[in-house]
Scaffold this motif. Structure first.
Motif, mmCIF file in Angstrom:
data_model
loop_
_atom_site.group_PDB
_atom_site.id
_atom_site.type_symbol
_atom_site.label_atom_id
_atom_site.label_comp_id
_atom_site.label_asym_id
_atom_site.label_seq_id
_atom_site.Cartn_x
_atom_site.Cartn_y
_atom_site.Cartn_z
ATOM 1 N N ARG A 7 0.879 -0.955 -0.111
ATOM 2 C CA ARG A 7 -0.024 0.223 -0.042
ATOM 3 C C ARG A 7 0.897 1.247 0.040
ATOM 4 N NH1 ARG A 7 -5.236 0.434 3.633
ATOM 5 N NH2 ARG A 7 -5.951 2.517 2.553
ATOM 6 N N ALA A 8 0.302 2.209 -0.727
ATOM 7 C CA ALA A 8 1.289 3.532 -1.081
ATOM 8 C C ALA A 8 0.586 4.758 -0.497
ATOM 9 C CB ALA A 8 1.863 3.641 -2.358
ATOM 10 N N ALA A 9 1.516 5.509 -0.018
ATOM 11 C CA ALA A 9 0.990 7.199 0.151
ATOM 12 C C ALA A 9 2.026 7.968 -0.524
ATOM 13 C CB ALA A 9 0.820 7.555 1.468
ATOM 14 N N VAL A 10 1.359 9.060 -1.231
ATOM 15 C CA VAL A 10 2.419 10.099 -1.852
ATOM 16 C C VAL A 10 2.114 11.252 -1.040
ATOM 17 C CG1 VAL A 10 2.906 11.214 -3.897
ATOM 18 C CG2 VAL A 10 2.208 8.750 -3.924
ATOM 19 N N GLY A 11 3.234 12.147 -0.745
ATOM 20 C CA GLY A 11 3.224 13.318 -0.372
ATOM 21 C C GLY A 11 4.059 14.155 -1.224
ATOM 22 N N ARG A 12 3.603 15.295 -1.634
ATOM 23 C CA ARG A 12 4.063 16.292 -2.464
ATOM 24 C C ARG A 12 4.694 17.512 -1.482
ATOM 25 N NH1 ARG A 12 4.089 15.430 -8.258
ATOM 26 N NH2 ARG A 12 3.599 13.263 -8.189
ATOM 27 N N PHE A 13 5.838 18.139 -1.881
ATOM 28 C CA PHE A 13 6.310 19.479 -1.144
ATOM 29 C C PHE A 13 5.697 20.512 -1.284
ATOM 30 C CE2 PHE A 13 10.289 16.939 -2.514
ATOM 31 C CZ PHE A 13 10.528 16.318 -1.333
ATOM 32 N N PRO A 14 5.138 21.122 0.060
ATOM 33 C CA PRO A 14 4.563 22.551 -0.268
ATOM 34 C C PRO A 14 5.749 23.456 -0.579
ATOM 35 C CG PRO A 14 4.992 21.619 2.167
ATOM 36 C CD PRO A 14 5.455 20.679 1.289
ATOM 37 N N ASP A 62 1.260 15.150 2.723
ATOM 38 C CA ASP A 62 2.123 16.505 2.382
ATOM 39 C C ASP A 62 2.871 17.051 3.695
ATOM 40 O OD1 ASP A 62 1.083 15.890 -0.169
ATOM 41 O OD2 ASP A 62 -0.273 17.614 -0.139
ATOM 42 N N LEU A 63 2.219 16.999 4.654
ATOM 43 C CA LEU A 63 3.055 17.714 5.910
ATOM 44 C C LEU A 63 4.213 16.837 6.249
ATOM 45 C CD1 LEU A 63 2.348 20.135 8.035
ATOM 46 C CD2 LEU A 63 1.169 17.988 9.657
ATOM 47 N N LEU A 64 3.968 15.664 6.420
ATOM 48 C CA LEU A 64 5.077 14.976 6.824
ATOM 49 C C LEU A 64 6.355 14.771 5.463
ATOM 50 C CD1 LEU A 64 6.236 12.269 8.906
ATOM 51 C CD2 LEU A 64 5.380 10.734 7.286
ATOM 52 N N PRO A 77 8.320 23.088 9.476
ATOM 53 C CA PRO A 77 9.081 22.917 10.773
ATOM 54 C C PRO A 77 8.565 21.347 11.140
ATOM 55 C CG PRO A 77 7.718 24.907 10.927
ATOM 56 C CD PRO A 77 7.431 24.288 9.716
ATOM 57 N N ALA A 78 9.467 20.345 11.813
ATOM 58 C CA ALA A 78 9.261 19.277 12.239
ATOM 59 C C ALA A 78 7.915 19.181 13.355
ATOM 60 C CB ALA A 78 10.445 18.510 12.656
ATOM 61 N N ARG A 79 8.269 20.389 13.920
ATOM 62 C CA ARG A 79 7.252 20.348 15.239
ATOM 63 C C ARG A 79 5.986 20.449 14.559
ATOM 64 N NH1 ARG A 79 9.391 25.515 14.875
ATOM 65 N NH2 ARG A 79 7.834 27.061 14.439
ATOM 66 N N ALA A 80 5.518 20.740 13.255
ATOM 67 C CA ALA A 80 4.034 20.607 13.065
ATOM 68 C C ALA A 80 3.551 19.207 12.715
ATOM 69 C CB ALA A 80 4.124 21.296 11.604
ATOM 70 N N VAL A 81 4.465 18.244 12.323
ATOM 71 C CA VAL A 81 4.090 16.846 12.511
ATOM 72 C C VAL A 81 3.849 16.202 13.875
ATOM 73 C CG1 VAL A 81 4.648 14.612 11.501
ATOM 74 C CG2 VAL A 81 5.287 16.615 10.160
ATOM 75 N N LEU A 82 4.704 16.743 14.866
ATOM 76 C CA LEU A 82 4.935 16.105 16.064
ATOM 77 C C LEU A 82 3.715 16.671 17.029
ATOM 78 C CD1 LEU A 82 8.694 16.489 16.483
ATOM 79 C CD2 LEU A 82 7.485 14.349 16.079
ATOM 80 N N ALA A 83 2.917 17.702 16.494
ATOM 81 C CA ALA A 83 1.555 18.255 17.207
ATOM 82 C C ALA A 83 0.959 17.078 17.627
ATOM 83 C CB ALA A 83 0.836 19.148 16.492
ATOM 84 N N PRO A 84 0.389 16.876 18.944
ATOM 85 C CA PRO A 84 -0.238 15.618 19.501
ATOM 86 C C PRO A 84 -1.368 15.154 18.416
ATOM 87 C CG PRO A 84 0.224 17.200 21.013
ATOM 88 C CD PRO A 84 0.390 17.779 20.023
ATOM 89 N N SER A 85 -2.223 16.330 17.802
ATOM 90 C CA SER A 85 -3.503 15.913 16.979
ATOM 91 C C SER A 85 -2.899 15.136 15.892
ATOM 92 C CB SER A 85 -4.015 17.166 16.536
ATOM 93 O OG SER A 85 -3.149 18.081 15.989
ATOM 94 N N HIS A 86 -1.696 15.502 15.101
ATOM 95 C CA HIS A 86 -1.243 14.802 14.030
ATOM 96 C C HIS A 86 -0.679 13.527 14.365
ATOM 97 C CE1 HIS A 86 -0.721 19.072 11.730
ATOM 98 N NE2 HIS A 86 -2.001 18.247 11.330
#
Ligand SMILES: Cc1cc2nc3c(=O)[nH]c(=O)nc-3n(C[C@H](O)[C@H](O)[C@H](O)COP(=O)(O)OP(=O)(O)OC[C@H]3O[C@@H](n4cnc5c(N)ncnc54)[C@H](O)[C@@H]3O)c2cc1C
Length: 418
Positions: free
Chosen positions: A88-95, A392-394, A403-412
């Motif tokens: 199974r695959a997921a694709v993220g694009r750079f913002p 995309d975020l990851l 910023p890495a902290r955006a992914v590390l937010a508890p909700s994410h």
């Protein structure tokens, strides 16, 4: 007695971190000796992808570098495809980067032979003296501070002392500078990599690919590096790598090893190896501190901290760390008139690294450990496939665009796991 020339800086290792420090310092008027045991151009085992945020770093370092990379017709990666052990695959694009002219944003993918040679020649043009095929064997001390290095040049010549006001350890994963300073540490997970270049790999697109293996058997990274060439790295846990090392010296065995991953089946059927296999490891080595106790030396790039290749952060971190190191050394040379640079005038480098990398260290460790747990990787990839904005975020965070902290937010973290 002949007085030895004292350099403002001796930089050990002319990979991206060392060449970048040398270039920045030489351009600022410092006397710099850049030493490498290799002769350039030389190759280096790597997946050869520069995150989009590396481009402005290169532009700040030397305006000629990005046009020079573009002239080599590099690959351009617009994001990452992450494939789980179940296929199974997921694709993220750079913002888009803040202030970037690029739409959509991409990172260069370029052979290390090309990239590293461009950087080392850039350092030379800026005024650094380059000594190739010269191995640094030890450090010299003056009243507790590092005051130079012992260098053994090629051709069986005896080693010689080379004094410097600061020694920059940019000598990679097995850094002799970090080891001599007693700062090197190891931690799990221990992995090794086997890398090669192929032409004719099927279905290579405009994103990099990371394939997580079943049963914790490591991962494969692959992507285009321009001119029809695909770079491929098979990364295995240390015991499996050691067991399979004799077999994996052969490029046919390496590509069939990759084909064991579900989404790579059949893709190497018409592929042809265009570069020999280069192996490297074990990874997961890091230095307890980035500034030498007693002063006179600091560490940059992999010598300071090795990032697991799964996150593709190593080159960005090498270049950003080099920028921070050069800024600290420039200020320290101006502030202190003579002698090895004191630990206190170098301390701002360690603080700047913490500010720049703290979130990345956490994210990198979580991902590095997570890919060793196939059920966890499959679960997270399924979540990413279902939530493309999260993907995309990851990918934006591992590409150093958000910023890495955006992914590390508890909700994410909750959405990724539950
Ligand atoms: C399999 C794999 C895939 C990777 N893929 C990516 C990727 O896609 N994107 C990414 O950003 N990062 C990636 N990385 C990480 C990246 O390769 C490193 O982070 C990067 O090379 C660090 O640069 P550096 O200048 O610190 O060290 P290096 O590039 O290792 O350079 C060190 C230099 O020091 C020299 N040297 C060593 N010892 C001595 C000595 N005693 N005397 C003199 N010279 C010496 C060496 O010859 C070398 O030229 C990957 C790493 C691996 C292992």
């Amino acid at each position: 007695m002949i007085a030895l020339r004292r350099w403002d800086a001796v930089v050990v290792g002319a990979g991206p971190s060392g060449s970048a420090v040398a270039l920045a310092l030489a351009r600022a008027g410092a006397t710099v000796l850049l030493v490498d045991r290799a002769r350039f151009p030389r190759d280096k085992p790597c997946s050869e992808y520069l995150s989009p945020a590396a481009t402005p770093l290169l532009q700040r370092l030397d305006p000629d570098l990005v046009p020079a990379i573009e002239r080599t017709e590099p690959g351009r990666l617009y994001g990452m495809r992450i494939v789980g052990p179940d296929g199974r695959a997921a694709v993220g694009r750079f913002p888009r980067l803040p202030g970037s002219y690029r739409s959509p944003p991409y990172g260069f993918a370029v052979s290390r032979t090309v990239l590293d040679t461009l950087l080392v020649r850039g350092a030379e043009r800026a005024g650094a003296v380059i000594e190739e095929r010269a191995q640094v064997e030890d450090l010299c001390y003056d009243q507790g501070a590092v005051a130079g290095v012992m260098i053994r040049a090629g051709g069986g010549r005896p080693s010689r002392a080379v004094p410097a006001r600061v020694v920059v350890g940019a000598d990679g994963l097995r850094s002799i500078v970090a080891r001599r300073l007693g700062l090197r540490r190891r931690s799990a997970p221990e992995r090794l990599a086997f890398t090669a270049h192929f032409s004719g790999v099927a279905d290579v697109g405009d994103v990099g690919e990371m394939h997580v293996g079943p049963r914790g058997e490591g991962y494969v990274g692959l992507g285009p590096i321009g001119r029809g060439v695909t770079t491929m790295a098979l990364v295995l846990p240390a015991p499996a790598a050691r067991r399979r090392a004799p077999e994996l010296r052969d490029t046919a065995a390496l590509s069939s090893g990759a084909e064991a991953f579900p989404a790579l089946r059949g893709r190497f059927a018409s592929a042809r190896a265009v570069r020999e296999i280069l192996a490297i490891g074990p990874f997961a080595q890091w230095s307890r501190r980035s500034v030498a106790p007693g002063g006179g030396a600091l560490l940059v790039g992999d010598a300071a901290d090795f990032f697991d290749p799964f996150t593709g952060q190593g080159l960005f971190s090498a270049l950003r760390g080099a920028e921070l190191a050069a800024a600290t050394i420039r200020a320290a040379l101006a502030a202190q008139a003579r002698g090895p640079l004191h630990e206190r005038v170098l301390a701002s480098y360690a603080a700047a690294r913490r500010r720049a990398f703290a979130g990345k260290w956490i994210l990198e460790r979580l991902i590095g450990v997570g890919v060793g747990w196939p059920w966890l990787a499959a679960r997270v990839i399924a979540r990413l496939a279902r939530h493309p904005t999260l993907a995309d975020l990851l990918i934006g965070a591992t590409g150093n665009v958000v910023p890495a902290r955006a992914v590390l937010a508890p909700s994410h973290v909750f959405r990724l796991l539950v």
